[in-house]
Design a protein around this motif. Sequence first.
Motif, PDB file in Angstrom:
ATOM      1  N   LEU A 129       0.822  -1.205   0.000  1.00 57.53           N
ATOM      2  CA  LEU A 129       0.000   0.000   0.000  1.00 57.53           C
ATOM      3  C   LEU A 129       0.861   1.261   0.000  1.00 57.53           C
ATOM      4  O   LEU A 129       0.708   2.136   0.843  1.00 57.53           O
ATOM      5  N   GLY A 130       1.764   1.326  -0.921  1.00 57.47           N
ATOM      6  CA  GLY A 130       2.522   2.541  -1.172  1.00 57.47           C
ATOM      7  C   GLY A 130       3.846   2.651  -0.448  1.00 57.47           C
ATOM      8  O   GLY A 130       4.092   2.035   0.579  1.00 57.47           O
ATOM      9  N   ASP A 131       4.713   3.442  -1.061  1.00 58.30           N
ATOM     10  CA  ASP A 131       6.015   3.822  -0.518  1.00 58.30           C
ATOM     11  C   ASP A 131       6.912   2.627  -0.208  1.00 58.30           C
ATOM     12  O   ASP A 131       7.524   2.538   0.848  1.00 58.30           O
ATOM     13  N   ILE A 132       7.029   1.738  -1.182  1.00 57.18           N
ATOM     14  CA  ILE A 132       7.907   0.584  -1.006  1.00 57.18           C
ATOM     15  C   ILE A 132       9.370   1.024  -0.988  1.00 57.18           C
ATOM     16  O   ILE A 132      10.169   0.485  -0.232  1.00 57.18           O
ATOM     17  N   CYS A 133       9.729   2.001  -1.793  1.00 56.47           N
ATOM     18  CA  CYS A 133      11.100   2.531  -1.836  1.00 56.47           C
ATOM     19  C   CYS A 133      11.055   4.052  -1.868  1.00 56.47           C
ATOM     20  O   CYS A 133      10.062   4.656  -2.273  1.00 56.47           O
ATOM     21  N   HIS A 134      12.164   4.652  -1.453  1.00 51.87           N
ATOM     22  CA  HIS A 134      12.302   6.113  -1.530  1.00 51.87           C
ATOM     23  C   HIS A 134      13.789   6.438  -1.489  1.00 51.87           C
ATOM     24  O   HIS A 134      14.566   5.764  -0.816  1.00 51.87           O
ATOM     25  N   ARG A 135      14.170   7.442  -2.219  1.00 49.40           N
ATOM     26  CA  ARG A 135      15.559   7.898  -2.274  1.00 49.40           C
ATOM     27  C   ARG A 135      16.512   6.879  -2.877  1.00 49.40           C
ATOM     28  O   ARG A 135      17.687   6.845  -2.542  1.00 49.40           O
ATOM     29  N   SER A 136      16.000   6.031  -3.745  1.00 48.39           N
ATOM     30  CA  SER A 136      16.825   5.070  -4.485  1.00 48.39           C
ATOM     31  C   SER A 136      16.638   5.335  -5.969  1.00 48.39           C
ATOM     32  O   SER A 136      15.588   5.817  -6.380  1.00 48.39           O
ATOM     33  N   THR A 137      17.629   4.977  -6.742  1.00 45.00           N
ATOM     34  CA  THR A 137      17.429   5.013  -8.179  1.00 45.00           C
ATOM     35  C   THR A 137      16.378   3.953  -8.518  1.00 45.00           C
ATOM     36  O   THR A 137      16.158   3.012  -7.741  1.00 45.00           O
ATOM     37  N   VAL A 138      15.755   4.080  -9.670  1.00 45.76           N
ATOM     38  CA  VAL A 138      14.778   3.083 -10.091  1.00 45.76           C
ATOM     39  C   VAL A 138      15.454   1.723 -10.203  1.00 45.76           C
ATOM     40  O   VAL A 138      14.882   0.702  -9.804  1.00 45.76           O
ATOM     41  N   GLU A 139      16.686   1.687 -10.691  1.00 46.27           N
ATOM     42  CA  GLU A 139      17.405   0.422 -10.848  1.00 46.27           C
ATOM     43  C   GLU A 139      17.640  -0.239  -9.494  1.00 46.27           C
ATOM     44  O   GLU A 139      17.421  -1.449  -9.337  1.00 46.27           O
ATOM     45  N   LYS A 140      18.092   0.522  -8.497  1.00 51.30           N
ATOM     46  CA  LYS A 140      18.327  -0.016  -7.158  1.00 51.30           C
ATOM     47  C   LYS A 140      17.004  -0.459  -6.531  1.00 51.30           C
ATOM     48  O   LYS A 140      16.924  -1.520  -5.907  1.00 51.30           O
ATOM     49  N   ALA A 141      15.956   0.342  -6.704  1.00 49.96           N
ATOM     50  CA  ALA A 141      14.636  -0.020  -6.179  1.00 49.96           C
ATOM     51  C   ALA A 141      14.174  -1.334  -6.796  1.00 49.96           C
ATOM     52  O   ALA A 141      13.693  -2.223  -6.088  1.00 49.96           O
ATOM     53  N   ASN A 142      14.314  -1.479  -8.104  1.00 48.07           N
ATOM     54  CA  ASN A 142      13.927  -2.727  -8.773  1.00 48.07           C
ATOM     55  C   ASN A 142      14.711  -3.918  -8.224  1.00 48.07           C
ATOM     56  O   ASN A 142      14.153  -5.000  -8.037  1.00 48.07           O
ATOM     57  N   ASP A 143      16.002  -3.725  -7.949  1.00 41.83           N
ATOM     58  CA  ASP A 143      16.815  -4.801  -7.376  1.00 41.83           C
ATOM     59  C   ASP A 143      16.277  -5.215  -6.009  1.00 41.83           C
ATOM     60  O   ASP A 143      16.165  -6.403  -5.712  1.00 41.83           O
ATOM     61  N   LEU A 144      15.938  -4.236  -5.172  1.00 43.97           N
ATOM     62  CA  LEU A 144      15.410  -4.530  -3.835  1.00 43.97           C
ATOM     63  C   LEU A 144      14.053  -5.227  -3.930  1.00 43.97           C
ATOM     64  O   LEU A 144      13.808  -6.233  -3.263  1.00 43.97           O
ATOM     65  N   ILE A 145      13.174  -4.695  -4.772  1.00 47.24           N
ATOM     66  CA  ILE A 145      11.833  -5.267  -4.930  1.00 47.24           C
ATOM     67  C   ILE A 145      11.916  -6.691  -5.455  1.00 47.24           C
ATOM     68  O   ILE A 145      11.143  -7.564  -5.046  1.00 47.24           O
ATOM     69  N   SER A 146      12.863  -6.958  -6.338  1.00 45.95           N
ATOM     70  CA  SER A 146      12.986  -8.300  -6.925  1.00 45.95           C
ATOM     71  C   SER A 146      13.355  -9.347  -5.882  1.00 45.95           C
ATOM     72  O   SER A 146      13.133 -10.537  -6.095  1.00 45.95           O
ATOM     73  N   GLU A 147      13.888  -8.929  -4.753  1.00 45.28           N
ATOM     74  CA  GLU A 147      14.244  -9.865  -3.690  1.00 45.28           C
ATOM     75  C   GLU A 147      13.036 -10.288  -2.854  1.00 45.28           C
ATOM     76  O   GLU A 147      13.118 -11.250  -2.086  1.00 45.28           O
ATOM     77  N   LEU A 148      11.927  -9.565  -2.974  1.00 41.26           N
ATOM     78  CA  LEU A 148      10.738  -9.851  -2.177  1.00 41.26           C
ATOM     79  C   LEU A 148       9.929 -10.976  -2.808  1.00 41.26           C
ATOM     80  O   LEU A 148       9.607 -10.928  -3.991  1.00 41.26           O
ATOM     81  N   LYS A 149       9.578 -11.964  -1.995  1.00 34.48           N
ATOM     82  CA  LYS A 149       8.788 -13.095  -2.477  1.00 34.48           C
ATOM     83  C   LYS A 149       7.330 -12.684  -2.681  1.00 34.48           C
ATOM     84  O   LYS A 149       6.896 -11.626  -2.235  1.00 34.48           O
ATOM     85  N   GLY A 150       6.592 -13.562  -3.303  1.00 39.14           N
ATOM     86  CA  GLY A 150       5.149 -13.391  -3.420  1.00 39.14           C
ATOM     87  C   GLY A 150       4.717 -12.722  -4.712  1.00 39.14           C
ATOM     88  O   GLY A 150       5.531 -12.226  -5.494  1.00 39.14           O
ATOM     89  N   ARG A 151       3.418 -12.745  -4.900  1.00 40.42           N
ATOM     90  CA  ARG A 151       2.779 -12.105  -6.047  1.00 40.42           C
ATOM     91  C   ARG A 151       2.381 -10.706  -5.593  1.00 40.42           C
ATOM     92  O   ARG A 151       1.365 -10.521  -4.935  1.00 40.42           O
ATOM     93  N   LYS A 152       3.205  -9.733  -5.915  1.00 42.00           N
ATOM     94  CA  LYS A 152       3.078  -8.378  -5.381  1.00 42.00           C
ATOM     95  C   LYS A 152       2.125  -7.523  -6.216  1.00 42.00           C
ATOM     96  O   LYS A 152       2.198  -7.513  -7.433  1.00 42.00           O
ATOM     97  N   ILE A 153       1.258  -6.808  -5.502  1.00 41.16           N
ATOM     98  CA  ILE A 153       0.358  -5.842  -6.119  1.00 41.16           C
ATOM     99  C   ILE A 153       0.642  -4.510  -5.440  1.00 41.16           C
ATOM    100  O   ILE A 153       0.537  -4.386  -4.220  1.00 41.16           O
TER     101      ILE A 153
END
Length: 105
Positions: free
Chosen positions: A50-74
């Motif tokens: 529900l919002g604000d998964i990342c902040h103050r990261s480049t989009v590339e770094k944010a994508n790397d962090l998000i890709s580590e999270l399990k599950g079917r993310k919405i």
Amino acid sequence: MIYFTSDQHLGHPAIIPMQNRSFQDVEDMNRTIINNYNSVVHKDDIVYILGDICHRSTVEKANDLISELKGRKILITGNHDKKYDERLFEGIYDFKTVSLHVFKL
């Protein structure tokens, strides 16, 4: 299983003192949040972010962090969210209504 979470602020060093989070630095925070999340969520679980998964990261770094999270993310976007890689999510929305029905066994 279905989970709801919000405001991880991965990559945001200022959130540590701002919210009195007990981490040494942003890398410690990112690693702890990701490890705690992954200790609960399994690959087929649905997770509404529900919002604000990342902040103050480049989009590339944010994508790397998000890709580590399990599950079917919405993702329901927050004011700090960017244009993440859509392939990391089942869906990305500005607004979404979800109906849950609870059954007693």
